[in-house]
Structures are given as structure tokens and as C-alpha cells.
Design a protein around this motif. Sequence first.
Motif, mmCIF file in Angstrom:
data_model
loop_
_atom_site.group_PDB
_atom_site.id
_atom_site.type_symbol
_atom_site.label_atom_id
_atom_site.label_comp_id
_atom_site.label_asym_id
_atom_site.label_seq_id
_atom_site.Cartn_x
_atom_site.Cartn_y
_atom_site.Cartn_z
ATOM 1 N N LEU A 79 0.828 -1.213 0.000
ATOM 2 C CA LEU A 79 0.000 0.000 0.000
ATOM 3 C C LEU A 79 0.856 1.255 0.000
ATOM 4 O O LEU A 79 0.545 2.228 -0.701
ATOM 5 N N HIS A 80 1.935 1.242 0.764
ATOM 6 C CA HIS A 80 2.849 2.388 0.800
ATOM 7 C C HIS A 80 3.435 2.648 -0.585
ATOM 8 O O HIS A 80 3.482 3.796 -1.044
ATOM 9 N N ARG A 81 3.864 1.596 -1.267
ATOM 10 C CA ARG A 81 4.434 1.768 -2.613
ATOM 11 C C ARG A 81 3.371 2.243 -3.599
ATOM 12 O O ARG A 81 3.647 3.081 -4.451
ATOM 13 N N ALA A 82 2.168 1.716 -3.495
ATOM 14 C CA ALA A 82 1.092 2.151 -4.383
ATOM 15 C C ALA A 82 0.787 3.633 -4.178
ATOM 16 O O ALA A 82 0.579 4.372 -5.142
ATOM 17 N N GLU A 83 0.779 4.078 -2.925
ATOM 18 C CA GLU A 83 0.551 5.497 -2.634
ATOM 19 C C GLU A 83 1.692 6.349 -3.183
ATOM 20 O O GLU A 83 1.460 7.439 -3.707
ATOM 21 N N MET A 84 2.932 5.852 -3.081
ATOM 22 C CA MET A 84 4.081 6.587 -3.599
ATOM 23 C C MET A 84 3.968 6.743 -5.119
ATOM 24 O O MET A 84 4.193 7.825 -5.663
ATOM 25 N N ILE A 85 3.585 5.678 -5.780
ATOM 26 C CA ILE A 85 3.412 5.728 -7.231
ATOM 27 C C ILE A 85 2.319 6.720 -7.590
ATOM 28 O O ILE A 85 2.474 7.556 -8.484
ATOM 29 N N ASP A 86 1.193 6.661 -6.884
ATOM 30 C CA ASP A 86 0.071 7.563 -7.146
ATOM 31 C C ASP A 86 0.471 9.024 -6.930
ATOM 32 O O ASP A 86 0.149 9.887 -7.753
ATOM 33 N N ARG A 87 1.166 9.309 -5.828
ATOM 34 C CA ARG A 87 1.601 10.689 -5.557
ATOM 35 C C ARG A 87 2.563 11.188 -6.621
ATOM 36 O O ARG A 87 2.490 12.348 -7.039
ATOM 37 N N THR A 88 3.457 10.324 -7.072
ATOM 38 C CA THR A 88 4.415 10.726 -8.097
ATOM 39 C C THR A 88 3.701 11.038 -9.405
ATOM 40 O O THR A 88 3.981 12.058 -10.046
ATOM 41 N N LEU A 89 2.775 10.183 -9.800
ATOM 42 C CA LEU A 89 2.024 10.446 -11.029
ATOM 43 C C LEU A 89 1.157 11.689 -10.889
ATOM 44 O O LEU A 89 1.014 12.465 -11.851
ATOM 45 N N ASP A 90 0.582 11.917 -9.708
ATOM 46 C CA ASP A 90 -0.161 13.161 -9.450
ATOM 47 C C ASP A 90 0.743 14.370 -9.675
ATOM 48 O O ASP A 90 0.339 15.362 -10.293
ATOM 49 N N ALA A 91 1.966 14.307 -9.161
ATOM 50 C CA ALA A 91 2.904 15.426 -9.294
ATOM 51 C C ALA A 91 3.242 15.688 -10.756
ATOM 52 O O ALA A 91 3.316 16.846 -11.181
ATOM 53 N N TRP A 92 3.432 14.634 -11.524
ATOM 54 C CA TRP A 92 3.702 14.827 -12.946
ATOM 55 C C TRP A 92 2.514 15.510 -13.632
ATOM 56 O O TRP A 92 2.704 16.410 -14.453
ATOM 57 N N VAL B 177 -0.221 14.431 -21.169
ATOM 58 C CA VAL B 177 -1.199 14.126 -22.224
ATOM 59 C C VAL B 177 -0.466 13.723 -23.506
ATOM 60 O O VAL B 177 -0.825 12.743 -24.159
ATOM 61 N N ALA B 178 0.602 14.460 -23.850
ATOM 62 C CA ALA B 178 1.367 14.155 -25.061
ATOM 63 C C ALA B 178 2.018 12.768 -25.000
ATOM 64 O O ALA B 178 2.226 12.136 -26.033
ATOM 65 N N LEU B 179 2.337 12.321 -23.793
ATOM 66 C CA LEU B 179 2.924 10.989 -23.634
ATOM 67 C C LEU B 179 1.871 9.885 -23.703
ATOM 68 O O LEU B 179 2.200 8.714 -23.690
ATOM 69 N N GLY B 180 0.588 10.274 -23.728
ATOM 70 C CA GLY B 180 -0.488 9.293 -23.797
ATOM 71 C C GLY B 180 -1.302 9.192 -22.535
ATOM 72 O O GLY B 180 -2.117 8.302 -22.373
ATOM 73 N N GLY B 181 -1.054 10.101 -21.575
ATOM 74 C CA GLY B 181 -1.812 10.127 -20.340
ATOM 75 C C GLY B 181 -1.077 9.447 -19.195
ATOM 76 O O GLY B 181 0.037 8.939 -19.335
ATOM 77 N N ARG B 182 -1.727 9.489 -18.071
ATOM 78 C CA ARG B 182 -1.148 8.977 -16.824
ATOM 79 C C ARG B 182 -0.770 7.498 -16.914
ATOM 80 O O ARG B 182 0.309 7.097 -16.471
ATOM 81 N N ASP B 183 -1.634 6.672 -17.501
ATOM 82 C CA ASP B 183 -1.335 5.246 -17.604
ATOM 83 C C ASP B 183 -0.140 4.994 -18.512
ATOM 84 O O ASP B 183 0.721 4.162 -18.205
ATOM 85 N N ALA B 184 -0.071 5.715 -19.624
ATOM 86 C CA ALA B 184 1.070 5.563 -20.531
ATOM 87 C C ALA B 184 2.356 6.020 -19.844
ATOM 88 O O ALA B 184 3.402 5.380 -19.997
ATOM 89 N N LEU B 185 2.280 7.109 -19.089
ATOM 90 C CA LEU B 185 3.457 7.582 -18.355
ATOM 91 C C LEU B 185 3.931 6.520 -17.373
ATOM 92 O O LEU B 185 5.130 6.252 -17.273
ATOM 93 N N SER B 186 3.007 5.892 -16.676
ATOM 94 C CA SER B 186 3.402 4.879 -15.695
ATOM 95 C C SER B 186 4.134 3.711 -16.356
ATOM 96 O O SER B 186 5.029 3.110 -15.753
ATOM 97 N N LEU B 187 3.790 3.402 -17.593
ATOM 98 C CA LEU B 187 4.449 2.313 -18.311
ATOM 99 C C LEU B 187 5.873 2.674 -18.729
ATOM 100 O O LEU B 187 6.682 1.782 -19.018
ATOM 101 N N VAL C 223 10.369 6.632 -11.852
ATOM 102 C CA VAL C 223 11.085 7.643 -12.629
ATOM 103 C C VAL C 223 10.959 7.260 -14.100
ATOM 104 O O VAL C 223 11.350 6.159 -14.488
ATOM 105 N N PRO C 224 10.407 8.169 -14.910
ATOM 106 C CA PRO C 224 10.234 7.858 -16.333
ATOM 107 C C PRO C 224 11.568 7.692 -17.051
ATOM 108 O O PRO C 224 12.526 8.404 -16.774
ATOM 109 N N ARG C 225 11.609 6.748 -17.979
ATOM 110 C CA ARG C 225 12.737 6.581 -18.904
ATOM 111 C C ARG C 225 12.357 7.363 -20.154
ATOM 112 O O ARG C 225 11.564 6.904 -20.965
ATOM 113 N N LEU C 226 12.904 8.552 -20.281
ATOM 114 C CA LEU C 226 12.561 9.430 -21.397
ATOM 115 C C LEU C 226 13.827 9.899 -22.104
ATOM 116 O O LEU C 226 14.861 10.092 -21.464
ATOM 117 N N PRO C 227 13.722 10.154 -23.404
ATOM 118 C CA PRO C 227 14.865 10.737 -24.102
ATOM 119 C C PRO C 227 15.083 12.179 -23.627
ATOM 120 O O PRO C 227 14.165 12.833 -23.104
#
Length: 83
Positions: free
Chosen positions: A12-25, A34-44, A54-58
Motif C-alpha cells: 500500500l505504501h508503494r502504491a501510494e508513492m506511485i500515485d503521488r508521483t504520477l499526481d505530481a507529474w 497528455v502528449a505521452l499518452g496520459g497517466r497510464d502511458a506515463l506509468s508504463l 522515474v520515467p525513462r525518457l529521451p
Amino acid sequence: MANEKLTVAEALHRAEMIDRTLDAWEVTAPQGVVALGGRDALSLLCDMTCIGPVPRLPQAEWERLSNEYEDRRRYGEVDYGKS
């Protein structure tokens, strides 16, 4: 990578951390998310680290997201710590 067994509280702690990080993005660079495809696409695009996902982005994508954040911060659209 070996599977790590977590307690329910740890999961649960890790899930909350992931959610907070995606909220911050979404708050700091909503158009970029949105350009990356939305929150779910960013998480992938993320790797899990000790500080959260942490996103792997160019470099060009990081720069575009950073510029969006800086523009929003400069013009008062991001209020970290104020609310």
C-alpha cells in the motif's frame, strides 16, 4: 529482477508513492503527460526506484517537460507547498 515479497502495508505504501508521483507529474506538466499518452502511458515508461517511479525518457522529452514545468512555475500555475 527477482520478485520481492511485500507485506500488505508495504504494498500500500508503494502504491501510494506511485500515485503521488504520477499526481505530481500531472500537476507540473499536464500537457506533457497528455502528449505521452496520459497517466497510464506515463506509468508504463517508468522504472521503480527508491524514490518512486522515474520515467525513462529521451533528453528532448525531459527538456520539453522541464520547460513546461518552469513556465507554469514562472507564471504561478504550480503552487507546491502553498496548498
